[in-house]
Design a protein around this motif. Structure first.
Motif, PDB file in Angstrom:
ATOM      1  N   SER A 157       1.190  -0.613  10.083  1.00 59.62           N
ATOM      2  CA  SER A 157       1.808  -1.936  10.128  1.00 59.62           C
ATOM      3  C   SER A 157       0.924  -2.897   9.345  1.00 59.62           C
ATOM      4  O   SER A 157      -0.208  -2.571   8.991  1.00 59.62           O
ATOM      5  CB  SER A 157       1.963  -2.410  11.578  1.00 59.62           C
ATOM      6  N   TYR A 158       1.464  -4.090   9.081  1.00 56.94           N
ATOM      7  CA  TYR A 158       0.704  -5.079   8.301  1.00 56.94           C
ATOM      8  C   TYR A 158      -0.160  -5.928   9.232  1.00 56.94           C
ATOM      9  O   TYR A 158       0.301  -6.324  10.306  1.00 56.94           O
ATOM     10  CB  TYR A 158       1.667  -5.975   7.528  1.00 56.94           C
ATOM     11  N   PRO A 159      -1.415  -6.236   8.890  1.00 60.00           N
ATOM     12  CA  PRO A 159      -2.159  -5.767   7.700  1.00 60.00           C
ATOM     13  C   PRO A 159      -2.751  -4.380   7.942  1.00 60.00           C
ATOM     14  O   PRO A 159      -2.841  -3.915   9.078  1.00 60.00           O
ATOM     15  CB  PRO A 159      -3.257  -6.817   7.562  1.00 60.00           C
ATOM     16  N   LEU A 160      -3.171  -3.734   6.857  1.00 63.42           N
ATOM     17  CA  LEU A 160      -3.753  -2.398   6.958  1.00 63.42           C
ATOM     18  C   LEU A 160      -5.022  -2.412   7.805  1.00 63.42           C
ATOM     19  O   LEU A 160      -5.827  -3.341   7.714  1.00 63.42           O
ATOM     20  CB  LEU A 160      -4.095  -1.855   5.567  1.00 63.42           C
ATOM     21  N   GLU A 161      -5.199  -1.354   8.597  1.00 64.05           N
ATOM     22  CA  GLU A 161      -6.388  -1.243   9.436  1.00 64.05           C
ATOM     23  C   GLU A 161      -7.578  -0.673   8.683  1.00 64.05           C
ATOM     24  O   GLU A 161      -8.682  -0.626   9.221  1.00 64.05           O
ATOM     25  CB  GLU A 161      -6.084  -0.371  10.652  1.00 64.05           C
ATOM     26  N   VAL A 162      -7.350  -0.189   7.472  1.00 67.64           N
ATOM     27  CA  VAL A 162      -8.440   0.345   6.651  1.00 67.64           C
ATOM     28  C   VAL A 162      -8.486  -0.442   5.345  1.00 67.64           C
ATOM     29  O   VAL A 162      -7.463  -0.958   4.877  1.00 67.64           O
ATOM     30  CB  VAL A 162      -8.259   1.852   6.352  1.00 67.64           C
ATOM     31  N   LYS A 163      -9.655  -0.544   4.772  1.00 62.03           N
ATOM     32  CA  LYS A 163      -9.824  -1.244   3.490  1.00 62.03           C
ATOM     33  C   LYS A 163      -9.809  -0.226   2.366  1.00 62.03           C
ATOM     34  O   LYS A 163     -10.543   0.767   2.402  1.00 62.03           O
ATOM     35  CB  LYS A 163     -11.137  -2.029   3.477  1.00 62.03           C
ATOM     36  N   LEU A 164      -8.967  -0.481   1.372  1.00 58.37           N
ATOM     37  CA  LEU A 164      -8.850   0.415   0.232  1.00 58.37           C
ATOM     38  C   LEU A 164      -9.465  -0.218  -0.998  1.00 58.37           C
ATOM     39  O   LEU A 164      -9.449  -1.435  -1.170  1.00 58.37           O
ATOM     40  CB  LEU A 164      -7.379   0.742  -0.034  1.00 58.37           C
ATOM     41  N   ASP A 165      -9.999   0.638  -1.869  1.00 57.07           N
ATOM     42  CA  ASP A 165     -10.626   0.173  -3.099  1.00 57.07           C
ATOM     43  C   ASP A 165     -10.398   1.219  -4.182  1.00 57.07           C
ATOM     44  O   ASP A 165     -10.112   2.389  -3.895  1.00 57.07           O
ATOM     45  CB  ASP A 165     -12.116  -0.055  -2.873  1.00 57.07           C
ATOM     46  N   VAL A 166     -10.527   0.817  -5.434  1.00 56.34           N
ATOM     47  CA  VAL A 166     -10.380   1.737  -6.559  1.00 56.34           C
ATOM     48  C   VAL A 166     -11.752   2.265  -6.947  1.00 56.34           C
ATOM     49  O   VAL A 166     -12.650   1.491  -7.298  1.00 56.34           O
ATOM     50  CB  VAL A 166      -9.712   1.049  -7.769  1.00 56.34           C
ATOM     51  N   VAL A 172       1.988  -2.613  -4.015  1.00 54.23           N
ATOM     52  CA  VAL A 172       2.950  -2.302  -2.959  1.00 54.23           C
ATOM     53  C   VAL A 172       2.333  -2.567  -1.592  1.00 54.23           C
ATOM     54  O   VAL A 172       2.970  -3.123  -0.693  1.00 54.23           O
ATOM     55  CB  VAL A 172       3.424  -0.838  -3.072  1.00 54.23           C
ATOM     56  N   LEU A 173       1.069  -2.198  -1.428  1.00 57.41           N
ATOM     57  CA  LEU A 173       0.403  -2.357  -0.137  1.00 57.41           C
ATOM     58  C   LEU A 173       0.095  -3.818   0.172  1.00 57.41           C
ATOM     59  O   LEU A 173      -0.083  -4.179   1.331  1.00 57.41           O
ATOM     60  CB  LEU A 173      -0.896  -1.539  -0.125  1.00 57.41           C
ATOM     61  N   GLU A 174       0.036  -4.649  -0.858  1.00 56.06           N
ATOM     62  CA  GLU A 174      -0.252  -6.068  -0.638  1.00 56.06           C
ATOM     63  C   GLU A 174       0.973  -6.840  -0.145  1.00 56.06           C
ATOM     64  O   GLU A 174       0.833  -7.925   0.425  1.00 56.06           O
ATOM     65  CB  GLU A 174      -0.763  -6.697  -1.938  1.00 56.06           C
ATOM     66  N   ASP A 175       2.164  -6.283  -0.324  1.00 57.87           N
ATOM     67  CA  ASP A 175       3.412  -6.974   0.033  1.00 57.87           C
ATOM     68  C   ASP A 175       3.771  -6.672   1.484  1.00 57.87           C
ATOM     69  O   ASP A 175       4.082  -5.525   1.837  1.00 57.87           O
ATOM     70  CB  ASP A 175       4.530  -6.520  -0.899  1.00 57.87           C
ATOM     71  N   GLU A 176       3.750  -7.695   2.319  1.00 62.38           N
ATOM     72  CA  GLU A 176       4.049  -7.530   3.744  1.00 62.38           C
ATOM     73  C   GLU A 176       5.467  -7.021   3.979  1.00 62.38           C
ATOM     74  O   GLU A 176       5.744  -6.352   4.993  1.00 62.38           O
ATOM     75  CB  GLU A 176       3.840  -8.861   4.469  1.00 62.38           C
ATOM     76  N   ASN A 177       6.367  -7.292   3.050  1.00 62.62           N
ATOM     77  CA  ASN A 177       7.763  -6.873   3.204  1.00 62.62           C
ATOM     78  C   ASN A 177       7.943  -5.353   3.129  1.00 62.62           C
ATOM     79  O   ASN A 177       9.009  -4.841   3.496  1.00 62.62           O
ATOM     80  CB  ASN A 177       8.635  -7.534   2.125  1.00 62.62           C
ATOM     81  N   ASN A 178       6.925  -4.658   2.641  1.00 62.28           N
ATOM     82  CA  ASN A 178       7.015  -3.200   2.516  1.00 62.28           C
ATOM     83  C   ASN A 178       6.589  -2.471   3.798  1.00 62.28           C
ATOM     84  O   ASN A 178       6.606  -1.235   3.829  1.00 62.28           O
ATOM     85  CB  ASN A 178       6.156  -2.715   1.345  1.00 62.28           C
ATOM     86  N   PRO A 234       6.822  -1.575   8.027  1.00 60.24           N
ATOM     87  CA  PRO A 234       5.825  -0.514   8.154  1.00 60.24           C
ATOM     88  C   PRO A 234       5.890   0.462   6.977  1.00 60.24           C
ATOM     89  O   PRO A 234       6.955   0.641   6.374  1.00 60.24           O
ATOM     90  CB  PRO A 234       6.192   0.170   9.464  1.00 60.24           C
ATOM     91  N   ILE A 235       4.762   1.058   6.674  1.00 63.48           N
ATOM     92  CA  ILE A 235       4.658   1.903   5.485  1.00 63.48           C
ATOM     93  C   ILE A 235       3.920   3.189   5.834  1.00 63.48           C
ATOM     94  O   ILE A 235       2.982   3.194   6.636  1.00 63.48           O
ATOM     95  CB  ILE A 235       3.931   1.135   4.353  1.00 63.48           C
ATOM     96  N   SER A 236       4.379   4.289   5.254  1.00 62.10           N
ATOM     97  CA  SER A 236       3.768   5.599   5.496  1.00 62.10           C
ATOM     98  C   SER A 236       2.809   5.940   4.365  1.00 62.10           C
ATOM     99  O   SER A 236       3.202   5.961   3.195  1.00 62.10           O
ATOM    100  CB  SER A 236       4.847   6.679   5.610  1.00 62.10           C
ATOM    101  N   LEU A 237       1.573   6.204   4.724  1.00 65.82           N
ATOM    102  CA  LEU A 237       0.542   6.529   3.733  1.00 65.82           C
ATOM    103  C   LEU A 237      -0.039   7.903   4.025  1.00 65.82           C
ATOM    104  O   LEU A 237      -0.304   8.237   5.175  1.00 65.82           O
ATOM    105  CB  LEU A 237      -0.577   5.485   3.755  1.00 65.82           C
ATOM    106  N   LYS A 238      -0.229   8.669   2.960  1.00 63.49           N
ATOM    107  CA  LYS A 238      -0.858   9.988   3.105  1.00 63.49           C
ATOM    108  C   LYS A 238      -2.193   9.976   2.367  1.00 63.49           C
ATOM    109  O   LYS A 238      -2.270   9.590   1.201  1.00 63.49           O
ATOM    110  CB  LYS A 238       0.022  11.094   2.538  1.00 63.49           C
ATOM    111  N   PHE A 239      -3.233  10.415   3.078  1.00 62.21           N
ATOM    112  CA  PHE A 239      -4.576  10.476   2.512  1.00 62.21           C
ATOM    113  C   PHE A 239      -5.058  11.929   2.492  1.00 62.21           C
ATOM    114  O   PHE A 239      -4.656  12.740   3.339  1.00 62.21           O
ATOM    115  CB  PHE A 239      -5.557   9.625   3.321  1.00 62.21           C
TER     116      PHE A 239
END
Length: 217
Positions: A33-42, A85-91, A93-98
């Motif tokens: 759900s928004y906001p993400l519980e983990v911080k992502l970086d490139v 995509v991850l920055e847009d709250e409208n997207n 809940p979102i499913s992410l695979k790591f």
């Protein structure tokens, strides 16, 4: 049994050969759900977890899919930038695979260079003279066995944690090394091993070890 990989180190500690036999794919898919519980970086052109972890998703894991769409680097299969995509709250809940990232060749070379001083330190700390150094290193999910030849070349085998003795297998790999690498007049001990016959026979030997058991090698 499962054999993961084999490393061969030269006398000076350089990585001269590595073979990935069975690399497990570790993936975790969760709905956020928004906001993400983990911080992502490139990092290294991939989107990775830089801070925070949950449900098996750990720091260093790479984002490989968003809502089922594959992510290559930072771009999704539909052409969109995954972070946008991850920055847009409208997207949400979102499913992410790591997934746990695969080691690059440079990272394997670095790890091999780190093992060499640890091996030497173990020899110095041993109360016994002429210590053989690190022969077995056990972790929670894998085991590393190391065999050092009289010339100082080290053979490191990574297998599953429950695997027993692999001494016979390591000696068989050493025989293949002497037959197909050392007998090559253009090869020296510090050179990377590039020999198709060695590759073929090594793969066949490891597969046979997994099928029939170490005692039959």
């Amino acid at each position: 049994m499962t054999i993961y990989s084999l490393f061969i180190l030269s006398k000076s500690g350089g990585l001269i050969y590595h073979h990935d036999h069975n690399i497990p794919t570790i993936e975790q898919e969760k709905t956020f759900s928004y906001p993400l519980e983990v911080k992502l970086d490139v990092q290294n052109r991939n989107i990775v977890v830089a801070y925070g972890q949950r449900d098996g998703i750990k720091v260093g894991h790479t984002l490989v899919a968003v809502n089922g769409l594959k992510v290559t680097g930072t771009q999704m299969d539909d052409g969109r930038h995954a972070l946008k995509v991850l920055e847009d709250e409208n997207n949400y809940p979102i499913s992410l695979k790591f997934a746990r990232p695969k080691l690059t060749t440079n990272e394997k070379i670095f790890q091999a260079s780190m093992f060499y001083p640890l091996y030497a330190l173990a020899c110095q700390l041993s109360p016994e003279q002429r210590s053989s150094g690190i022969e077995v290193l056990e972790a929670d999910i894998f085991r590393m066995n190391c065999f050092q030849t009289l010339t100082g070349v080290k053979f490191m085998l990574i297998s599953d944690q429950k695997q027993g003795s692999v001494d016979a297998l390591l000696h068989r790999v050493y025989e293949l090394y002497t037959d197909y690498a050392l007998k090559n007049p253009f090869y020296s001990l510090e050179m990377p091993i590039r020999c198709e016959l060695f590759d073929e026979h090594l793969k066949s030997t490891l597969e046979q070890a997994e099928r029939s058991g170490i005692s039959n090698i």
